[in-house]
Each structure stands twice: as C-alpha cells, then as structure tokens.
Write an enzyme that holds these catalytic residues in place. Structure first.
Site, PDB file in Angstrom:
ATOM      1  N   ASN A   1      36.140  41.137  43.662  1.00  0.00           N
ATOM      2  CA  ASN A   1      36.346  42.224  42.707  1.00  0.00           C
ATOM      3  C   ASN A   1      36.937  43.435  43.403  1.00  0.00           C
ATOM      4  O   ASN A   1      36.377  43.906  44.407  1.00  0.00           O
ATOM      5  CB  ASN A   1      34.990  42.619  42.093  1.00  0.00           C
ATOM      6  N   GLU A   2      38.042  43.933  42.875  1.00  0.00           N
ATOM      7  CA  GLU A   2      38.665  45.180  43.366  1.00  0.00           C
ATOM      8  C   GLU A   2      38.631  45.274  44.898  1.00  0.00           C
ATOM      9  O   GLU A   2      38.289  46.332  45.451  1.00  0.00           O
ATOM     10  CB  GLU A   2      38.004  46.408  42.721  1.00  0.00           C
TER      11      GLU A   2
ATOM     12  N   GLU B   1      38.309  43.932  33.335  1.00  0.00           N
ATOM     13  CA  GLU B   1      37.625  45.216  33.090  1.00  0.00           C
ATOM     14  C   GLU B   1      38.610  46.103  32.353  1.00  0.00           C
ATOM     15  O   GLU B   1      39.709  46.366  32.850  1.00  0.00           O
ATOM     16  CB  GLU B   1      37.199  45.888  34.399  1.00  0.00           C
TER      17      GLU B   1
HETATM   18  O1  AHR Z   1      32.728  48.754  35.460  1.00  0.00           O
HETATM   19  C1  AHR Z   1      32.373  49.715  36.389  1.00  0.00           C
HETATM   20  C2  AHR Z   1      33.062  49.542  37.739  1.00  0.00           C
HETATM   21  O2  AHR Z   1      34.427  49.830  37.599  1.00  0.00           O
HETATM   22  C3  AHR Z   1      33.048  48.158  38.315  1.00  0.00           C
HETATM   23  O3  AHR Z   1      31.907  47.917  39.069  1.00  0.00           O
HETATM   24  C4  AHR Z   1      34.243  48.150  39.215  1.00  0.00           C
HETATM   25  O4  AHR Z   1      34.794  46.864  39.361  1.00  0.00           O
HETATM   26  C5  AHR Z   1      35.188  49.148  38.564  1.00  0.00           C
HETATM   27  O5  AHR Z   1      35.688  50.039  39.490  1.00  0.00           O
END
Ligand code: AHR
Length: 512
Positions: free
Chosen positions: A181-182, A311
């Site tokens: 993730n990211e 997201e």
């Molecule tokens: O959804 C909140 C946060 O936003 C998540 O943990 C992250 O992946 C994004 O930066």
C-alpha cells in the site's frame, strides 16, 4: 462514454441518452469498501463487543445491515498505511494469546483482538468478498506466502492446518491480494524507490502465483499519472518470462493496478468538481497500462489489466487528521463531489475493475457509529443510489450544459478535462431499466433540461430519486438528518428540472 458540449448561460441545456448504445459492462466491484485498523473503523466501528447493538461475534449488526443495504461487493483490509507493520499471525488463534503491539502508522496500540478469521466471518455476514493487502514494509515474502496458504490452501500443510486448528476447515479462497500500500509515500514505514518496489513486487507476485495461480494480484500504483505508475507498470506488466504459459496463455502475474485519489476544497464548486481528477487519473493509468503492454509485447490473449481505485473519497487531512481518526463530517457539497466521483466510475467502466470508498465506517466514511446507533452522512445517499441502480452497462450520453469556469482543485483539471455544471452518467441495468444520474453542481441555478432518447415502456412513468438540502453546507448528525432521498414520479413529458445543488437519479423501464 459521455460527450460534453459547453453552452452559454441562457442557452437551453439538454441530455441525449442512447440506451441501445452499450459501451462496457460496469464491474459491480466499483462499489467496494475498505476497513483499516485506523481510528474507529474496526474497534468501535465494525467490531464493538459488549454493545447491545452487536451480535455474538462482537460485530455491530446495524453496520452489517447498512453495508448489506449498500450491496458492498468487496472490502479491502487491513490497511492502508497500517499494513506496513502488520504481522497477520498476531491476529489469529485464541484471543487471550494475541499480542498487543505498538502501531506506527497512526501511532496507537494494536490489540489484535480482531484479525483474519474475524474479518472473514464479518465478510460472510455482509455478503462481500475479502480483499487483503500484503505488508510490504516490515513484512517478508515468507509471511505473505504463509498468509495466502492460511487463507486459501486445502492441502495438508502447516498454515492450512493452523487455519483448521483455529476452527475453519474450508479455505476462504481470498481472490484479491494487493502487493503493498502506497509504498511510494514518505509517511510509510519502509518507503521504497520505484526501482526497489518494482523488483520486489515482481518477485513476490511470481511466488504468490506459484502457490495459488487463481488469485488476482494488484500492483501498488500512486495516482495513475506519476513516474512511479509509469515505471512499476513497465517493469511488472510482462508476459511469459515467469513460466506461466505459452503464446496462448491468458495469464499474467499482475492483474490490476491500484491508484488512490482523495479530493477536497473549501469552496463548493472547486470541491464538487475536484473528483474530475479521478476520472482523468483512471484514463491516464489505463494509457500507462497500454504503454507497458505495448513496450513489453504482451499479447492480446492476456486480458488488459484493469485500474483498481482502492482508496477514494473526499478527505482533507488538515481538517480531519489521520492520527485523530479522520472523522470527516460531510456536507451536501461533499455528497455532490461523491456523485461526480461515481459518475466518472460509470463513464470509465471499460477500464475500472474495482473501486473502494475509503473508508467504510467512521474513518472518512459515509457511516458513523456511536454507542447508541448509526448516522448516515450526506455522502451515503448518492452512494446508495448508485450502488442500487447504476449497474449493468454504461451507455452513451451527450450532455449540453454550462461549465464551471473558476479555480479547480487540483489546478491541472482546468486544462485536462471539462467541469460541467451538470455532471451525468447513464446505465442500462440487466433488468432492462435505464438509469440516468445527474448532479447539478450549481449553487444557485435550477436547470430545465430537454431529455432526448427517453422512451419509457408501458405507462411512460419515470421514477425520480433526489438528494438535496437547503444549501451546500448542510450536514447530517445524530440529531438531525438534513440530507436524504426524496422519491417521486415524473410523467416523462416536456423538460425535467434539475434543482440547484442536487443529485437526481431518473429511472425507467426501457421501451426502446
Ligand atoms: O484511508 C486512510 C489512509 O489514506 C490510508 O491508510 C492510506 O493508504 C492513505 O494515505
């Protein structure tokens, strides 16, 4: 596809719909959700043992009912940034043996009371598919393979047997797995360069697919239009270098490319048009997927990788900081922004394989819980109408409307994509109903619109669902629900008036 023609103020707007011109199947997974160990999403959100509103598992029944009403098809878990230090083994087995750990994404303590088996059980009750995100921070490939074995294997092997020992005989068959993730973000534990990420993601993907070739693997992209996206796609969207097939293969290691888009602005029209950036991002990510496939000579027998917007939402982290639980209170302006996001998803149905609103409960969410009940925020209502009706196929649409000409957020929207004041999409459901979604973003203008191509069957009646409020700043609270759905009927004659700052869904049985 929707085409847009800008008209001058004073000219008559019109919408032409072509229900017989199907463009692409809308993937149901665009109405997906996301639950992270963050703020009150899991603890106090979906899991609240001891509360009279919870069931024998400790799951909030009102939350489950709401998500069933929303027909959420898939839910991402356990993060988010949280996953970068998450060790899934901490969260399985007898609860009294599970360790509490410092949590480094949101600076808290993780008790591990809720883990994999609880999440799987919860998904079964909601009726959704699980989508798990792997730890690319402090996690190892061994750990990821063990998690996949625990969830999906029916063999007589260690982690499959551990699952059996923990009370679950049958594999969960988790289909969707994210490769981190990211990982590009400076806020990540173990932030990576694109070169390091691409190398690791490719090697992990190979091993994971050797263990379970049936899974869908999702690459960690950024916004869809960055050098990170370009590079990791080029390095990972390849074919037949990993022994998965011959020239007739339909397999690839990477099946989807994840991007994240949050938008927000203090001014209404900049706020409501900001999600146009998400639509453009989907288009750009799709083009980068094409480019990687062309450069790597991926044959057409391998289905094109879809974009996974796992997201998205309206979120201003300065207004609702993550470390404080990110509990945004949404306005009608935000509800219109969410309608613009969703219109974009329907219009880009050809390239969008999944989208997950971030998040499903309490944290930047359409639903907020208190010990006594549930509040459906303003953004819940367009989301509900879309999820209920905007399924099936996206159909062609031509819109003539005035355009917002002011400042945009981000600024690049202005040169890249139009910002109509009537933002529309249309779908032909498998039930033969046509659904037209129209967000009138104007704060002060009702628009009388000629609707062409409207040919309702039978009595010609059109069902009307409207979401609006006194002004764009109104919110919903536990004490007062100022925004909801107003239902009505229209005889389909003459022009239809879309009221100022409203979202409207028109629905009729196709007579075409
Ligand atoms: O959804 C909140 C946060 O936003 C998540 O943990 C992250 O992946 C994004 O930066």
């Amino acid at each position: 596809m929707a085409t847009f023609t800008r008209i001058e103020d004073g000219d008559s707007p019109s919408i032409t719909i072509h229900p017989d011109h199907k463009i692409a199947k809308i993937d149901d997974k665009i109405y997906g959700g996301f639950t992270e160990h963050m703020g009150r999403c899991i603890y106090g959100g979906i899991y609240d043992p001891g509360n009279p509103l919870s069931d024998e598992n400790g799951f909030r029944k009102d939350v489950i009912e709401a998500l069933k009403e929303l027909k959420v098809p898939v839910v991402r878990y356990p993060g988010g940034n949280f996953v970068a230090t998450y060790h899934w083994l901490d969260g399985v087995g007898p609860k009294e043996n599970r360790p509490s750990r410092p949590e480094l994404a949101w600076i808290g303590t993780e008790t591990n009371e809720f883990g994999t088996d609880e999440f799987m059980k919860w998904c079964e009750l909601v009726g959704c598919e699980p989508y798990l995100c792997l730890n690319f921070g402090t996690g190892t490939l061994d750990e990821a393979l063990a998690w996949l074995e625990y969830c999906n294997s029916d063999r007589n092997t260690y982690y499959a047997n551990l699952r059996r020992k923990n009370g679950r005989e049958k594999p969960y068959n988790v289909k969707y797995w994210a490769l981190g993730n990211e990982c590009w973000g400076p806020w990540q534990v173990e932030q990576m360069t694109k070169e390091d990420y691409a190398k690791k993601a490719y090697q992990w993907a190979k091993a994971l697919k050797l263990l379970d070739p049936s899974i869908t693997l999702i690459l960690c992209g950024e916004t869809g239009y960055s050098s990170w996206d370009h590079y990791v796609l080029k390095e990972c969207v390849k074919w037949d270098v990993h022994g998965l097939g011959n020239e007739n293969t339909t397999k690839s290691l990477i099946d989807m490319h994840s991007i994240h888009i949050y938008t927000a602005d203090k001014e209404h029209l900049a706020n409501a048009t900001a999600p146009r950036s998400a639509e453009r991002a989907i288009q750009m990510a799709s083009a980068l997927i094409d480019l990687a496939r062309i450069e790597n000579k991926v044959p057409a027998t391998v289905p094109k990788q879809k974009v996974c917007l796992d997201e998205w939402n309206v979120w201003d982290p300065a207004r609702a900081p993550g470390e404080q639980g990110a509990e945004e209170q949404y306005t009608l302006s935000d509800a219109l922004a969410v309608a613009v996001f969703l219109n974009g998803f329907v219009r880009q149905a050809r390239d969008l394989g999944m989208a997950n609103i971030a998040q499903s409960v309490n944290v930047i969410s359409p639903l907020t819980t208190s010990p006594r009940g549930l509040v459906k925020q303003t953004i819940w209502w367009p989301l509900l109408l879309f999820s209920r009706y905007m399924r099936g196929h996206t159909v062609a649409l031509n819109v003539r409307a005035p355009e917002y000409a002011g400042r945009t957020q981000p600024a690049w929207i202005r040169a890249a994509i139009e910002t109509p004041l009537l933002d529309c999409s249309a779908a032909l459901g498998d039930d033969g109903y046509v659904n037209l979604a129209v967000a009138n973003l104007s704060e002060d203008r009702d628009y009388e619109v000629a609707l062409h191509g409207l040919r309702p069957a039978g009595d010609g009646k059109v069902a009307v669902f409207t979401v609006t409020g006194d002004n764009v700043h109104v919110t919903n609270t536990a004490d007062e629900q100022k925004v909801g759905i107003r239902e009505g009927e229209w005889d389909g004659q003459g022009k239809f008036t879309f009221g100022k700052h409203s979202f409207t869904l028109l629905r009729w049985k196709s007579g075409a």
